[in-house]
Design a protein around this motif. Structure first.
Motif, PDB file in Angstrom:
ATOM      1  N   UNK A 418       4.021  26.386  53.184  1.00 59.21           N
ATOM      2  CA  UNK A 418       4.433  25.353  54.210  1.00 59.21           C
ATOM      3  C   UNK A 418       5.219  26.081  55.274  1.00 59.21           C
ATOM      4  N   UNK A 419       5.858  27.144  55.075  1.00 58.38           N
ATOM      5  CA  UNK A 419       6.542  27.894  56.110  1.00 58.38           C
ATOM      6  C   UNK A 419       6.031  28.447  56.929  1.00 58.38           C
ATOM      7  N   UNK A 420       4.508  28.725  56.726  1.00 60.14           N
ATOM      8  CA  UNK A 420       3.885  29.430  57.848  1.00 60.14           C
ATOM      9  C   UNK A 420       3.196  28.511  58.799  1.00 60.14           C
ATOM     10  N   UNK A 424       5.658  21.260  57.932  1.00 61.67           N
ATOM     11  CA  UNK A 424       5.737  21.601  56.278  1.00 61.67           C
ATOM     12  C   UNK A 424       5.965  19.993  55.796  1.00 61.67           C
ATOM     13  N   UNK A 425       6.265  18.988  56.382  1.00 60.82           N
ATOM     14  CA  UNK A 425       6.170  17.751  56.080  1.00 60.82           C
ATOM     15  C   UNK A 425       4.652  17.236  55.760  1.00 60.82           C
ATOM     16  N   UNK A 450       7.714  18.002  51.842  1.00 58.78           N
ATOM     17  CA  UNK A 450       6.364  17.353  52.005  1.00 58.78           C
ATOM     18  C   UNK A 450       6.722  15.579  52.159  1.00 58.78           C
ATOM     19  N   UNK A 451       6.354  14.916  53.293  1.00 56.21           N
ATOM     20  CA  UNK A 451       6.720  13.854  53.715  1.00 56.21           C
ATOM     21  C   UNK A 451       6.451  12.588  52.572  1.00 56.21           C
ATOM     22  N   UNK A 452       6.997  11.562  52.470  1.00 58.91           N
ATOM     23  CA  UNK A 452       6.574  10.465  51.697  1.00 58.91           C
ATOM     24  C   UNK A 452       5.074   9.985  52.016  1.00 58.91           C
TER      25      UNK A 452
END
Ligand code: COA
Length: 694
Positions: A418-420, A424-425, A450-452
């Motif tokens: 995700x950092x790339x 990221x959510x 990660x978002x809901x």
């Protein structure tokens, strides 16, 4: 509304079962039906009766909670309702919309005729709960459709589409809506004074059946359903329908039903039924969190996994772009997908037009910008963090701002991937199992950011793909592979101490797994297994056995090389003295005196470390609940469903046994092999894995 609504349509009484969500036949429904049948029977103005269900479904069966309570059901039971139906002097027609399953279908089978909507499904799925139909289902189905169809459908618990049910003679006509068709049918039956067709008297298809049919089917089941009770009892009941007087055959079904209902297998399978539904519930994800619509999807990587994922999406009607940068690799990937659809058609699991429709939804592309319109992109490239980070960086630049970027990694760090990206959510793991278009499990992995909404979207997508999703936290190996590491490692330690590959595999297969751990390794490729192992860092107090590495060095790569832990002739594995010699050599080098190891010890030393790590996973919140682990292992790793999954199985046998095994192993294996604190707390307090003590 009462559990059964009664109304008149001219001269026809319409009885509507109304027991949301699925019209299960709980006591108020049975009482309602009994009263309504009395009323319709006693009203001279009523000339015929139609039975149907409210809310677009007929009935999904007995109330599973009621059946699994083990208590004697309160009268009237379904068989009493059916007896009342078969004694009716007026035409009785079932109008089947949605599903008529289990007791629901048994109820419909006790009507004189059945009219189904074209999209309806009927069936007797009790076997999936370790049960058999206990209200005449095995008898009436066999009488209407014949023993061959009954054996196939009832031992597998198939849901039968209405058009096929019509061919089989299980329903009498298709109509949309089913109720209109049933009303018209009932009116005709009255007008024509059609003789009532009591299904338990129908006899043409059960006469003169060759007894070899049952013997042959039992042999087939030995291969498919070894160790299971219900499928074999179902065969007994169907055989009884063909060979014994009606009363005796129905009695046989009744006895077998009770035997299955009271068996541990039934209990384990009902546990899994509810566990599967529980897995969808994510604490903290309330109704205010809605899943994003997925109109279009994309998959990066047209290898085995990527192709399978594209098929899973297309099979659910979702258009998907399949990206592979090299034209040659793309062509190869699409070729494999095409062949796989051909195989499905040949097997009869898809019709040609269904396969063509799905294939038409998969579009091969060779440039990243072609993915711009996707609502979700699923990456399935080589399992290497840097490679994946590079892919995600590019995806982040081309995908729409709303799009979810998912990775099919089976072990890598979701947060590092995700950092790339700048979103990221919207990054999440969607770990499919191979073959992805077939295997039902989807391990969705939530990263730190990660978002809901993203979680809700991949959980909803799983349901749409017909998969069971379990939500996992981000850690090395997530739920499934993290636990598997201990199982695989211990298999080799057992070899070092004196076991042989065939002994280990025999014990695990005898327990009910489709394949033992070493046979699985040979299938997946020992080089692949060794490669994954090399990518993992072991704590300093642990070691790997050198056996795998030696096999790879000796070219024993598994089935594909014709030799691995076994020698292969085609796909048949043959114990190989050379492998035993190699293992004995390792034992000598390590100074281990080989001994004969009892089967029971093999079983415990393989499965208890799995369970112990499972308990750590629950404790750390990587799994939301122990039953999610059961779902993962049954649906992704071949753990026998009728044993309920590893956590359920261990708890039934006594968690203190797991602790005892781990106490014995830990001094030799390392700190991670110590008993999980959660297990010690549970045993000390006499509580179970579902107690919330984690
Ligand atoms: N008895 C009691 N509850 C039942 C039930 C039954 N026979 N069948 C389904 N339910 C419940 C589920 O537990 C679920 O409850 P929840 O919302 O509280 O979790 C709810 O009904 C909806 O079922 P679900 O499976 O989530 O919906 P679906 O639309 O995916 O599938 C069915 C519907 C009917 C196909 C599926 O539930 C099913 O196969 N049921 C079992 C059928 C069966 O085995 N019958 C024989 C029983 S002996």
């Amino acid at each position: 509304m009462a559990a059964v609504d009664y109304r008149l349509e001219g001269e026809i009484a319409v009885l509507t079962i109304a027991n949301p969500p699925v019209n299960a036949l709980s006591l108020p429904v049975r009482e309602g039906l009994m009263q309504a049948l009395e009323r319709a029977g006693g009203d001279p103005a009523v000339k015929a009766i139609v039975v149907t269900g409210e809310g677009g479904t007929f009935a999904a069966g007995a109330d599973i909670n009621e059946v699994s309570s083990g208590l004697v059901l309160k009268s009237p039971i379904t068989r009493e309702v059916q007896a009342r139906m078969e004694a009716a002097s007026k035409p009785l027609v079932a109008a089947i919309e949605g599903v008529a399953l289990g007791g629901g279908f048994e109820l419909a089978l006790a009507c004189h005729w059945r009219i189904a909507a074209t999209t309806a499904k009927v069936g007797l799925p009790e076997v999936k709960l370790g049960l058999l139909p206990g209200a005449g289902g095995t008898q009436r189905f066999t009488r209407l459709a014949g023993p061959e169809a009954a054996l196939e459908a009832i031992t597998a618990g198939h849901q039968i589409p209405a058009p096929r049910a019509l061919e089989l003679g299980l329903v009498d006509a298709l109509a949309d809506p089913a109720l209109d068709g049933a009303l018209a049918f009932a009116r005709r039956a009255v007008a024509e004074r059609r003789p009532l067709r009591v299904t338990s008297d129908v006899g043409e298809r059960i006469r003169g059946v060759d007894p070899e049919l049952f013997a042959a089917f039992r042999r087939k089941l030995e291969a498919k359903a070894r160790g299971q009770l219900a499928p074999f009892r179902i065969v007994d009941c169907i055989e009884a329908a063909c060979t014994r007087p009606v009363e005796a055959a129905f009695a046989r079904e009744r006895e077998s039903f009770i035997e299955c209902r009271d068996s541990p297998q039934r209990k384990a399978l009902v546990h899994l039924f509810f566990a599967e539904r529980e897995a969808r519930r994510i604490p903290g994800l309330g109704p205010e969190v809605t899943a994003l619509p997925v109109h279009r999807a994309a998959v990066v990587g047209a290898g085995t996994m990527g192709g399978g994922i594209a098929m899973a999406l297309a099979n659910a009607g979702i258009p998907v772009s399949l990206l592979e940068l090299s034209a040659q690799a793309l062509e190869r990937g699409l070729g494999v997908v095409g062949k796989s659809y051909d195989a499905s058609v040949a097997r009869g699991s898809l019709t040609r037009s269904q396969a063509d429709a799905a294939l038409g939804l998969i579009r091969g592309v060779s440039e990243y910008p072609a993915l711009a319109g996707a609502d979700i992109v699923i990456e399935a490239v080589y399992e290497d963090l840097e490679v994946k980070q590079e892919v995600f960086g590019r995806l982040d630049r081309v995908a729409g701002p709303h799009a979810i970027l998912a990775t099919n990694t089976s072990t890598l760090d979701i947060d590092a991937i995700a950092a790339s990206t700048s979103r990221p959510e919207k990054v999440v793991g969607t770990h499919f199992f191979s073959p992805a278009n077939v295997m039902r499990l989807l391990e969705n992995v939530r990263g730190r950011h990660t978002s809901p909404e993203t979680v809700a979207t991949v959980m909803a997508l799983a349901k749409r793909l017909g998969k069971i999703a379990v939500l996992a936290g981000n850690c090395d190996g997530f739920i499934g592979n993290r636990m598997l590491m201990f199982y695989g490692a211990e298999a080799e330690f057992l070899l070092e101490e004196g076991a042989t590959p065939e002994q280990i595999d025999r014990v695990i297969e005898g327990f009910g797994f489709a394949m033992g751990p070493l046979a699985v390794r040979d299938l997946a490729g020992n080089d692949v297994g060794f490669q994954i192992r090399k990518g993992r860092r072991l704590p300093p107090d642990e070691r790997w056995s050198p056996i795998l590495e030696r096999l790879v060095a000796g070219g024993r790569l598994g089935q594909k090389a014709g030799r691995g832990y076994y020698r292969y002739e085609g796909r048949t594995r043959i114990p190989d003295p050379e492998v035993v010699a190699l293992i004995e050599q390792v034992s000598r080098e390590l100074g281990i005196e080989r001994r004969s190891i009892p089967d029971e010890e093999i079983l415990e030393r393989l499965l208890h470390p799995l369970v112990n790590e499972g308990a750590r996973i629950v404790e750390e919140g990587i799994a939301l609940r122990a039953s999610d682990i059961d779902i993962v292992y049954v649906n992704g790793y071949g753990f026998p469903a009728w044993r309920g999954g590893p956590m359920y199985w261990a708890e039934e046998a006594g968690l203190e046994r797991v602790i005892a095994t781990m106490r014995r192993l830990a001094p030799r294996r390392g700190a991670r092999w110590r008993p999980a604190p959660l297990l010690e707390r549970l045993v000390a307090s006499g509580r179970g894995l579902s107690s919330g003590l984690a």
